[in-house]
Design an enzyme around this catalytic site. Structure first.
Site, short mmCIF file in Angstrom:
data_model
loop_
_atom_site.label_atom_id
_atom_site.label_comp_id
_atom_site.label_asym_id
_atom_site.label_seq_id
_atom_site.Cartn_x
_atom_site.Cartn_y
_atom_site.Cartn_z
N CYS A 260 108.01 75.82 -16.48
CA CYS A 260 108.76 76.78 -16.36
C CYS A 260 109.41 76.97 -14.89
CB CYS A 260 109.65 78.39 -17.42
SG CYS A 260 110.66 79.24 -16.81
N CYS A 263 108.88 81.16 -14.60
CA CYS A 263 108.11 82.47 -14.83
C CYS A 263 107.07 81.75 -14.14
CB CYS A 263 107.74 82.79 -16.00
SG CYS A 263 107.60 81.04 -17.41
N CYS A 283 111.23 77.55 -20.23
CA CYS A 283 111.18 77.94 -21.54
C CYS A 283 111.87 78.98 -22.29
CB CYS A 283 109.62 78.74 -21.76
SG CYS A 283 110.32 80.40 -20.43
N CYS A 475 124.55 94.54 -1.60
CA CYS A 475 125.37 94.29 -0.02
C CYS A 475 126.50 93.77 0.06
CB CYS A 475 124.22 93.07 0.69
SG CYS A 475 124.63 91.38 -0.69
N CYS A 488 133.85 88.54 1.23
CA CYS A 488 133.09 89.76 1.76
C CYS A 488 133.87 91.08 1.44
CB CYS A 488 133.33 89.84 3.57
SG CYS A 488 132.56 90.96 4.85
#
Length: 514
Positions: A260, A263, A283, A475, A488
């Protein structure tokens, strides 16, 4: 001596092949072997339809079925009696394979040969028949697969050998030198009488691949074919080949181990999901959590492949199996709504109890909801007022008892103060304000106006699709939840992956807020 070698060979075959590939007929020295022919990479099966040639890349072809029985003097003097069946080979091709099996026995000089036959059928069938990378099926409506056109071999004895499927008994036969002399016209079927009659009713079996042979014997028991009678035998065969390839590919996937990418743990394919569009494998737990999070946030266009930078989408069936029925209904509803939002000729019914999508007529100012029957103006979203101009929002109607005699405040501070006074006041205070401004003005116009003012003060429009977006954290690189494009937040400039760092180095608004 021969009997001992026969038993040893059957024990060896049983230990090498799986139970799906080899079945022995009780205590007799007889059985049946299913052989899957190995295909080269990029192997194609093609079917001509008119002037076009439709090609499909496959990884598996339906198995060759080898039913056999050892005579008493095998292997010292005689070869095994056998029948060979395959739905995608012609009788001439099967006869050539059978004759070569006899040649392989004769080359051993009286040694056991069954495993050598299996190896040849598995590894060298295509090369022996000069089938390199393309199997072309002839599209003939004159039934080139008719079961009555099977090839008959000369038969020294007529012992009955039941096949794996149990559908019919098969006469034991030796392929001798006059095998080709007893053959009928070229067609797709089997070498041996009655052994693998190729679907007398031309029925396609969509279950386990093993049933492809069983269906040959059971086809005559029903006069109702499974698939459309308008299909030619070649089209029916193409469908069965594709169904078998899909089933076999899925079976191999489930027994293969994958890593996977989320993970970084290893799982069997039965615990994984493959995104069909891109081929990435994850997975089930990781991909389910990824999809559930996106759907809960309302970002249905974000339900994509979990691989970084991949924009492939899982199928709706995969999404439903991962997130469950309740979340899938939300996913389906939001996906439809986002699609309708992108259509310029669709508007929503303004009634709060309805909200159904309505298709606009070109150059028309009126829209009619097909669900609730409400006719409204497409400009002001109020009841259609004909040729008269749209009424200014917030202007009270003097003839309406729900409206007061005083106009609502125009400033944001004034409207906020009035709303706070009304929501926190006593019943007597609320009745006083309602008599002055009107209950409908306060609960309708004022509340809506404050909501619009809040949205205007706390959100910005996407520079691509002009959807309202609120930023609560993170951000200044924003991704629109509607069109999935980046911009932006500071200057609303359009961004791409190539110019992000260059943009913020020159963005005046970004530098100002640092």
């Amino acid at each position: 001596m021969d009997l001992e070698e026969q038993e040893n060979e059957l024990l060896a075959i049983h230990s090498i092949l799986s139970s799906e590939e080899f079945v022995r007929h009780g205590l007799r020295t007889a059985g049946e072997i299913r052989v899957l022919t190995e295909l080269p990479s990029g192997f194609l099966v093609a079917l001509g339809e008119g002037d076009t040639l439709k090609q499909h890349e496959i990884s598996f072809l339906p198995a060759l079925h080898l039913a056999f029985e050892f005579p008493e003097d095998y292997p010292s003097s005689s070869p095994p009696s056998f029948t060979l069946c395959c739905i995608w080979l012609t009788h001439n091709q099967l006869a050539s394979l059978g004759a070569h099996l006899i040649d392989l026995y004769q080359a051993t000089g009286g040694d056991v040969v069954l495993f050598s036959w299996v190896q040849f059928l598995r590894e060298d069938t295509l090369g022996f028949l000069n089938i390199c990378s393309l199997l072309e099926l002839p599209n003939e409506r004159s039934s080139p697969y008719n079961s009555e056109d099977t090839i008959s071999a000369s038969i020294p004895e007529t012992n009955q050998i039941p096949l794996i499927s149990g559908s019919k008994d098969v006469e034991r036969c030796h392929l001798s030198d006059n095998l080709m002399d007893n053959s009928h016209e070229d067609s797709r079927g089997a070498v041996a009488p009655e052994s693998c009659k190729s679907r007398k009713d031309s029925s396609i079996l969509l279950g386990e691949e093993e049933a492809s042979l069983k269906g040959a014997g059971n086809a005559s028991s029903s006069n109702q074919p499974v698939f459309d009678l308008s299909l030619t035998p070649a089209q029916a065969l193409m469908s069965e080949i594709l169904v078998h390839d899909a089933a076999q590919t899925h079976k191999v996937f489930q027994s293969t181990v994958f890593d996977c990418s989320v993970c970084f743990l290893s799982y069997l394919g039965s615990e994984c999901v493959r995104i069909q569009e891109c081929g990435h494998v994850f997975c089930q737990a990781c991909l389910a959590e990824f999809c559930k999070l996106r759907i809960t946030e309302g970002n249905v266009h974000g339900v994509t492949c979990a691989q970084a930078g991949c924009k492939a989408f899982p199928t709706p069936d995969q999404v439903e199996s991962l997130v469950g029925e309740e979340l899938f209904r939300r996913y389906d509803r939001l996906l439809l709504q986002s699609t309708l939002d992108c259509m310029a000729d669709v508007i929503y019914c303004p009634r709060t109890t309805c909200g159904s999508p309505v298709i606009l007529e070109e150059a028309s100012r009126v829209a009619l909801c097909s669900v609730c029957g409400f006719s409204f103006c497409v400009t002001c979203k109020k009841t259609y007022h004909g040729r008269y101009d749209c009424r200014v929002r917030g202007k009270p109607k003097t003839e309406d008892p729900q409206q007061g005699d005083v106009d609502l405040p125009q400033s944001v501070a004034g409207k906020t103060a009035l709303w706070d006074d009304y929501t926190s006041g006593s019943k007597q205070r609320k009745r006083l304000l309602e008599s002055r401004y009107g209950r409908r003005s306060i609960l309708g116009h004022l509340e809506n106006s404050l909501s619009e003012d809040w949205i205007a003060a706390n959100s910005k429009q996407c520079p691509y699709c002009f959807c309202k977006i609120q930023k609560d954290k993170g951000c200044n690189v924003m991704t629109c939840a509607k069109c999935q494009r980046s911009f932006c937040w500071a200057c609303l400039g359009k961004l791409s992956f190539r110019n992000i760092s260059h943009h913020f180095a020159e963005c005046v608004q970004f530098q100002y807020h640092l």
